[in-house]
Design a protein around this motif. Structure first.
Motif, PDB file in Angstrom:
ATOM      1  N   ARG A   7       0.606  -1.478   0.023  1.00  0.00           N
ATOM      2  CA  ARG A   7       0.035  -0.085  -0.138  1.00  0.00           C
ATOM      3  C   ARG A   7       0.757   1.330  -0.077  1.00  0.00           C
ATOM      4  O   ARG A   7       0.248   2.314   0.164  1.00  0.00           O
ATOM      5  N   LEU A   8       2.349   1.102  -0.169  1.00  0.00           N
ATOM      6  CA  LEU A   8       2.980   2.361  -0.151  1.00  0.00           C
ATOM      7  C   LEU A   8       2.504   3.085  -1.327  1.00  0.00           C
ATOM      8  O   LEU A   8       2.633   2.797  -2.466  1.00  0.00           O
ATOM      9  N   GLU A   9       2.389   4.677  -1.029  1.00  0.00           N
ATOM     10  CA  GLU A   9       2.021   5.488  -2.122  1.00  0.00           C
ATOM     11  C   GLU A   9       3.469   6.519  -2.244  1.00  0.00           C
ATOM     12  O   GLU A   9       3.456   7.190  -3.297  1.00  0.00           O
ATOM     13  N   TYR A  10       4.014   6.799  -1.060  1.00  0.00           N
ATOM     14  CA  TYR A  10       5.230   7.904  -1.003  1.00  0.00           C
ATOM     15  C   TYR A  10       6.205   7.227  -0.679  1.00  0.00           C
ATOM     16  O   TYR A  10       6.232   6.732   0.636  1.00  0.00           O
ATOM     17  N   LEU A  11       7.358   7.452  -1.277  1.00  0.00           N
ATOM     18  CA  LEU A  11       8.720   6.855  -0.806  1.00  0.00           C
ATOM     19  C   LEU A  11       9.606   8.080  -1.022  1.00  0.00           C
ATOM     20  O   LEU A  11       9.763   8.390  -2.217  1.00  0.00           O
ATOM     21  N   ILE A  12      10.375   8.539  -0.183  1.00  0.00           N
ATOM     22  CA  ILE A  12      11.374   9.650  -0.193  1.00  0.00           C
ATOM     23  C   ILE A  12      12.609   8.991   0.451  1.00  0.00           C
ATOM     24  O   ILE A  12      12.740   8.644   1.635  1.00  0.00           O
ATOM     25  N   MET A  13      13.693   9.112  -0.314  1.00  0.00           N
ATOM     26  CA  MET A  13      15.067   8.696   0.422  1.00  0.00           C
ATOM     27  C   MET A  13      16.069   9.695  -0.107  1.00  0.00           C
ATOM     28  O   MET A  13      16.236  10.198  -1.184  1.00  0.00           O
ATOM     29  N   MET A  14      16.660  10.340   1.134  1.00  0.00           N
ATOM     30  CA  MET A  14      17.525  11.511   0.930  1.00  0.00           C
ATOM     31  C   MET A  14      18.506  11.408   1.816  1.00  0.00           C
ATOM     32  O   MET A  14      18.540  10.755   2.984  1.00  0.00           O
ATOM     33  N   ASN A  15      19.587  12.131   1.484  1.00  0.00           N
ATOM     34  CA  ASN A  15      20.822  12.492   2.434  1.00  0.00           C
ATOM     35  C   ASN A  15      21.648  11.135   2.725  1.00  0.00           C
ATOM     36  O   ASN A  15      21.685  10.682   4.006  1.00  0.00           O
ATOM     37  N   MET A  16      21.578  10.306   1.728  1.00  0.00           N
ATOM     38  CA  MET A  16      22.430   8.871   1.731  1.00  0.00           C
ATOM     39  C   MET A  16      23.770   9.046   0.901  1.00  0.00           C
ATOM     40  O   MET A  16      23.631   8.741  -0.166  1.00  0.00           O
ATOM     41  N   PRO A  17      24.881   9.814   1.428  1.00  0.00           N
ATOM     42  CA  PRO A  17      25.829  10.177   0.794  1.00  0.00           C
ATOM     43  C   PRO A  17      26.774   8.804   0.218  1.00  0.00           C
ATOM     44  O   PRO A  17      27.565   9.053  -0.858  1.00  0.00           O
ATOM     45  N   LEU A  43       7.952   9.028  -5.720  1.00  0.00           N
ATOM     46  CA  LEU A  43       9.104   8.419  -5.484  1.00  0.00           C
ATOM     47  C   LEU A  43       9.993   9.720  -5.577  1.00  0.00           C
ATOM     48  O   LEU A  43      10.278  10.390  -6.600  1.00  0.00           O
ATOM     49  N   GLY A  44      10.783  10.052  -4.429  1.00  0.00           N
ATOM     50  CA  GLY A  44      11.805  11.034  -4.441  1.00  0.00           C
ATOM     51  C   GLY A  44      13.148  10.579  -3.992  1.00  0.00           C
ATOM     52  O   GLY A  44      13.224  10.008  -2.842  1.00  0.00           O
TER      53      GLY A  44
END
Length: 707
Positions: A528-538, A586-587
């Motif tokens: 059911r995942l609608e929004y996935l944000i993955m950030m600041n993963m150097p 997806l971001g």
């Protein structure tokens, strides 16, 4: 067309047809044929609504609640056509009927929203607390008042009387349409005043119950008033203007239930506040106060005490523990370091934000933070934010939180360290503490911030998180692997912000390992995942959904120097595994070493609408994503060379991509946004996009400057 007038106006036929379609679609009753026999009377109703979309939407909820018969619809039509209440000419009768059909408790809640300024954003949780404090919420068996108030909030949204802010998909913020606000202001004009209190002057205020301050003056001042005629129950300063307070205010308004001094420049609270015995809500959010007087303990009916963002406040008075009716204590972003022992005695407390953990040591009756044990008797907890968890010690049982059947929101925060790394002993301790903080199965919203353990607790991915809808993992920079959470069946929003130790994300994150299922089972990862944000993963370099041998068996690839891979026609992911079937957005932000997107993303994420790539500096291609239907936004992708085979995307935004030489096979593209830095490079591929647009749509591509 004005509603309620006898003379008729000619209405554009197409507008009526569109209005009728809007009416039945807004009713959410299924197929049009279910109400097609009512089209005649329905058309008359939408004409009486002036074909105004807002009026049609709100009257649709009224019609949907009635039997779908011509007799019932005629009753509504007669109410609109022959109104019993005279309204100003600029207020639609259909809007009033939607209000008049509300039960009494919802009428009160709706009118209360008029206390907010025009175009103001209203926060769900603020409204809930205000409605509870005002006594608008009816008690329901085995349900907290706040849970019932939340149902009221969503009901007003369902009836289109409040409009959710589309930016916040969880509906946690809303606005009120100008026309509905006019209606609410008109209906509550005798009891509510919004404006500069000095302008009250000689106005009769004996009926006035609520004042919302709107002024640009440095001081909130009231004109001379006879105290015995003042029955004001609510005084609010909600608009964030830094203002001083007339000290006599606390003596003038002895009947107050709600006192909101948010962001005012008040520095101290006079002891007279102890005489406001009717007070239910005291909001000092963002003020300059440094302490509360001990007489606060006299406010025996106080339910809500907001002290967040009080930067000068370091100690809570002992009298806090005397507030036996307290339901919320807000301390977030307030540097409290001395607290009274005994917070666990406040058994009605269900909203505890900014609970500072400590060892319990201190001088006299104040302690340096609360022990975890203080939470044991707070069985009503609905929202809990704990801070300074690095100071916690292992607890004697794992059931501290598991038996809290009302707990829906849990925030677990450690303090960011600036004086060097944590020791091995500290790392081991924090892992043990988190392992014991097992949440109840009714939890819906979980955030973990600045966790410095090397592994997430084992209760991730288990039935303890089966109800979680929103998950935020923030600055968990020591964990080498992300938790295995792909089987969380209700998860709708996932944000991972700050995961410096992660270099690879594989099938364990999606819970897609082959040994997780029997041979005939179908695994759905993030169903059911609608929004996935993955950030600041150097340091994140690789992202895969399935085992390498599975991918090799399902997909034939031909590798090139640019790292591209073409999907062989007729090959697909194993039917035993489905991935992200409802993912809309997806971001990927600040992931500079990520080399490629998973090939299966283009095969499986069939609901994908938006893809945002920002500072993904190692990506060379973005291709074969046939499901993206709305927007692709690319910023700061230095190595990106090609964007291709996105046949459904309608909008493309590009900036700071100096090597982007090929953009092709975007057959549905309608809008292109380019920054000035892309003008020269885009000249290589823009003519091809223009030609494609003319051939397929017969018109030029719309090109805009992306500022």
């Amino acid at each position: 067309m004005e509603i309620g007038t006898e003379h008729t106006h000619q209405v554009d036929l197409m507008s009526v047809e569109v209005a009728w379609e809007l009416l039945w679609r807004s009713m959410n009753i299924g197929e049009e044929k279910e109400v097609q026999n009512l089209k005649g009377i329905g058309t008359e109703i939408v004409c009486k609504c002036g074909c105004l979309p807002l009026a049609i939407k709100v009257i649709a909820t009224v019609l949907a609640s009635r039997d779908q018969t011509e007799n019932e619809w005629n009753k509504i039509f007669r109410k609109i056509n022959c109104p019993q209440k005279k309204l100003p000419g600029d207020i639609e009768e259909a809007l009033y009927i939607s209000y008049d059909e509300l039960p009494h408790h919802l009428k009160q809640c709706f009118l209360y929203c008029a206390m907010y300024h025009e175009d103001s954003t209203m926060f769900r949780d603020d409204l809930i607390r205000l409605w509870v404090a005002e006594g608008f919420v009816e008690e329901q068996p085995d349900q907290l008042l706040e849970e019932t108030a939340e149902e009221y909030y969503y009901e007003l949204i369902h009836r289109n009387l409040l409009q959710p802010d589309g930016v916040y998909f969880d509906l946690s913020r809303c606005k009120m349409h100008d026309l509905l606000r006019q209606l609410a202001c008109y209906l509550s004009k005798e009891e509510c005043f919004i404006g500069d209190p000095e302008s009250l002057g000689g106005q009769s205020i004996s009926k006035l119950r609520r004042i919302s301050v709107v002024t640009k003056k440095d001081m909130i001042v009231f004109p001379p008033m006879d105290k015995k005629h003042l029955k004001v129950r609510t005084l609010r300063n909600p608009y964030g203007v830094s203002q001083g307070i007339d000290p006599s205010l606390f003596k003038k308004f002895s009947h107050l239930r709600v006192l909101d001094l948010t962001n005012s420049s008040i520095q101290s609270i006079p002891s007279y506040i102890g005489n406001l015995i009717h007070l239910r809500l005291l909001d000092l959010d963002g003020t300059e106060i440094s302490c509360l007087p001990e007489c606060i303990g006299s406010l025996v009916y106080l339910q809500i005490l907001n002290l967040q963002r009080c930067k000068a406040m370091h100690i809570l008075p002992l009298a806090i523990t005397q507030l036996s009716n307290l339901r919320r204590l807000g301390l977030a972003d307030t540097p409290i370091n001395q607290v009274p022992e005994g917070i666990g005695r406040l058994e009605l407390l269900n909203d505890l934000e900014g609970f500072p953990i400590g060892c319990g040591d201190g001088n006299g009756k104040t302690k340096d933070g609360w022990k975890l044990e203080e939470l044991e008797h707070l069985s009503q907890l609905r929202r809990l934010q704990m801070i300074k968890l690095e100071r916690a010690t292992s607890y004697s049982t794992d059931s501290l939180l598991t038996d809290k059947k009302h707990l829906k929101v849990l925030r677990l925060y450690c303090t960011k360290r600036t004086d060097g790394p944590y020791s091995e002993e500290e790392v081991s301790n924090i892992e043990k503490v988190f392992e014991q903080l097992i949440p109840p199965q009714n939890l819906e919203d979980l955030a973990i911030n600045t966790f410095f353990g090397r592994r997430f607790p084992t209760w991730f991915g288990t039935t303890h998180l089966s109800s979680v809808k929103y998950l935020n993992l923030l600055d968990c920079n020591s964990c080498v692997h992300l938790p295995s959470i792909g089987q969380l069946s209700n998860l709708r929003y996932l944000k991972i912000d700050g995961a410096a130790a992660v270099t690879k994300i594989g099938p364990e994150f999606m819970s897609c390992r082959r040994d997780n299922s029997r041979s005939m089972d179908v695994i759905v990862a993030f169903p059911r995942l609608e929004y996935l944000i993955m950030m600041n993963m150097p340091n994140w370099e690789e992202w895969s959904f399935v085992e390498e041998e599975d991918a090799a068996a399902a997909i034939a690839t031909e590798g090139g120097e640019d790292g591209s891979a073409k999907i062989q026609k007729g090959k697909a992911l194993s039917p035993r595994i489905q991935l992200l079937p409802r993912l809309k957005s997806l971001g990927l932000v600040d992931c500079p070493k990520l080399r490629a997107l998973p090939q299966q993303l283009g095969q499986e994420a069939s609901s994908l609408e938006v893809l945002i790539l920002r500072e993904a500096r190692s990506l060379k291609v973005v291709e074969d994503l046939p499901f993206i239907s709305e927007m692709l936004s690319i910023t700061g992708c230095d190595c990106l060379e090609r964007v291709s085979n996105l046949p459904r995307v309608r909008e493309l935004r590009v900036q700071y991509c100096p090597n982007l030489r090929r953009v092709e096979e975007l057959g549905s593209l309608q809008r292109l946004f380019l920054t000035d830095d892309m003008r020269e490079m885009s000249s290589v591929w823009l003519p091809g996009l223009q030609l494609q647009c003319r051939q397929r749509h017969g018109e030029d591509l719309d090109i805009y400057t992306w500022a």
